[in-house]
Structure formats: structure tokens, C-alpha cells
Design a protein around this motif. Sequence first.
Motif, mmCIF file in Angstrom:
data_model
loop_
_atom_site.group_PDB
_atom_site.id
_atom_site.type_symbol
_atom_site.label_atom_id
_atom_site.label_comp_id
_atom_site.label_asym_id
_atom_site.label_seq_id
_atom_site.Cartn_x
_atom_site.Cartn_y
_atom_site.Cartn_z
ATOM 1 N N ARG A 64 18.798 17.684 133.938
ATOM 2 C CA ARG A 64 17.598 17.654 133.086
ATOM 3 C C ARG A 64 17.011 19.048 132.934
ATOM 4 N N SER A 65 17.000 19.801 134.010
ATOM 5 C CA SER A 65 16.490 21.165 133.950
ATOM 6 C C SER A 65 17.310 22.014 132.986
ATOM 7 N N ALA A 66 18.637 21.890 133.050
ATOM 8 C CA ALA A 66 19.497 22.663 132.152
ATOM 9 C C ALA A 66 19.288 22.251 130.702
ATOM 10 N N VAL A 67 19.158 20.958 130.469
ATOM 11 C CA VAL A 67 18.929 20.468 129.099
ATOM 12 C C VAL A 67 17.583 20.958 128.587
ATOM 13 N N ASP A 68 16.559 20.896 129.429
ATOM 14 C CA ASP A 68 15.234 21.371 129.017
ATOM 15 C C ASP A 68 15.265 22.864 128.712
ATOM 16 N N ALA A 69 16.040 23.608 129.478
ATOM 17 C CA ALA A 69 16.180 25.042 129.211
ATOM 18 C C ALA A 69 16.843 25.261 127.858
ATOM 19 N N ALA A 70 17.819 24.432 127.530
ATOM 20 C CA ALA A 70 18.483 24.547 126.231
ATOM 21 C C ALA A 70 17.512 24.287 125.093
ATOM 22 N N VAL A 71 16.688 23.286 125.255
ATOM 23 C CA VAL A 71 15.679 22.983 124.232
ATOM 24 C C VAL A 71 14.732 24.161 124.064
ATOM 25 N N ALA A 72 14.261 24.703 125.181
ATOM 26 C CA ALA A 72 13.322 25.826 125.132
ATOM 27 C C ALA A 72 13.950 27.065 124.507
ATOM 28 N N ALA A 73 15.258 27.225 124.671
ATOM 29 C CA ALA A 73 15.955 28.397 124.126
ATOM 30 C C ALA A 73 16.303 28.243 122.651
ATOM 31 N N GLY A 74 16.069 27.057 122.103
ATOM 32 C CA GLY A 74 16.361 26.853 120.693
ATOM 33 C C GLY A 74 17.776 26.372 120.407
ATOM 34 N N VAL A 75 18.492 25.911 121.452
ATOM 35 C CA VAL A 75 19.825 25.340 121.236
ATOM 36 C C VAL A 75 19.700 24.130 120.314
#
Length: 248
Positions: A64-75
Motif C-alpha cells: 500500500r505504501s508503494a502504491v500510494d507513493a506511485a499515486v503521489a508521484a503522478g504514475v
Amino acid sequence: MIAVTGASGQVGRRVAAGVPEARRLTRKDAEYGDTGRMRQALDGVGTLFLVSARESGDRVAEHRSAVDAAVAAGVQRIVYLSFAGAAPDCTFTFGRDHWHTEQHIRQTGLRWTFLRDNLYQEMLPMLAGPDGVIRGPAADGRLAAVAYDDIAASAVAALTQDGHDGRTYELTGPEALTMHEVAARLGLTYVPETVEEAYASRAHYGAPAFEVAGWVSSYEAIAAGELATVSDDVRHLTGRDPKPLSPR
């Protein structure tokens, strides 16, 4: 820009080789649980190939942390390497982690593709003890184990071709074998255990309870028929037949 996580692992390095321009990420670049560093590592990335983290007691939280980071990065899109039959109540306990991760990815609103692979063919010889015997409660159930190369080629296709958004693919080998057949092909022997015997025979490793449960429940999933499906998705994605389990 495509980013490939687990780029030093068996699947990730093969995928990275198939997408030469990809940004290769390893645990040295960013741990999944470190949202800040993961977000920095994904800056400018449009598509993320997310290999599942190694088994741990909090693997879902790491995902979940990795996915949330992807969202925040604009992936904009995630291609996630999941597991065959992932469900909230599947027999294989680690498969439940994959289902929860899939649900979190769905909830982000990002485009997604899920690649649910069966057990790895290359891992099967490692199930044997020093005596050349594979032991476990798989009964006469079957599994359609798949090769690293076929998983990677399928992932490269999903990452680089159009038409895979919102799709879930089951990545399997071309045949479903019993553990007796697997062992015979590998020049090994299979000895069935009861579930109780399986837990007892693994107690000397001193591994955490969640890990032992994962080991034992993988065999239970085979016995329950949850890994027996043979799919043509590898052929659909790659244009070639998947590899059968090869003798050692």
C-alpha cells in the motif's frame, strides 16, 4: 517512462532486460515501506511494474505504501505481479496479501493490469530436502507452474502494448501436474504429508508463524485444486507457448 521494481530479482531483471529504457529500481533505491523515497524514485514515471515484496508480516502495508507513493508521484498505470487465484479467502495465505494489494490498486483510480502467476517452475527443485524428497500436504492436487521467462515476457507485453488496462491474466505453464509427477520429472521423490505433519516437519526452522503458514498452505492450495487451472494467457500476451517443466 516505465519503472521496474525488483530489478535485481529473477522476474524483475528479466523484465528490465526486455524494456531497456526502463528505470530499474531495487531495494537499495527505495524500500516499499518508505513512501517518501519511493515517491522520489518514481518521479517522472508513467507506468510502474510492481513486483510483490518478499513475504513479511506487514507485506500488505508495504504494498500500500508503494502504491500510494506511485499515486503521489503522478504514475498513471500499475502492472502488478500478483498470484494465481488471489482472493480474500484463498487457501494460500500469501495469496490473500495479493488480493488486498489488488483492491488497493483498484481504489486509487489508476489504470491497472494484474498478472497472476502460478508457482515458479524454477523454485520447485528447491522444495526438496537434502535427501531429494519433497514433502507436503498437496495430496493428488495439481499445479500449473510457470517459468520465469514466460512471466517476464508476458509482463513486457503488458507494459509495452496497448489493450491491457483493466485486465487480469493468469500466467501458467502448459500443463497441470501432481507433485508426484513434478518430483519424477525433476528426478526427486514426493512424500505426501498431513497438514499436522507438515507443520511439525518445518518447526525446526524456527521461522515466524506467518512464514510457516505460507509454506504449508501452498501445498494445501494445490490439494484444493486452486492452482490447477491451465491458461492460454501467456500465449495470448507473448504469441508463443509457455515452457513445460523441464527435467533437471
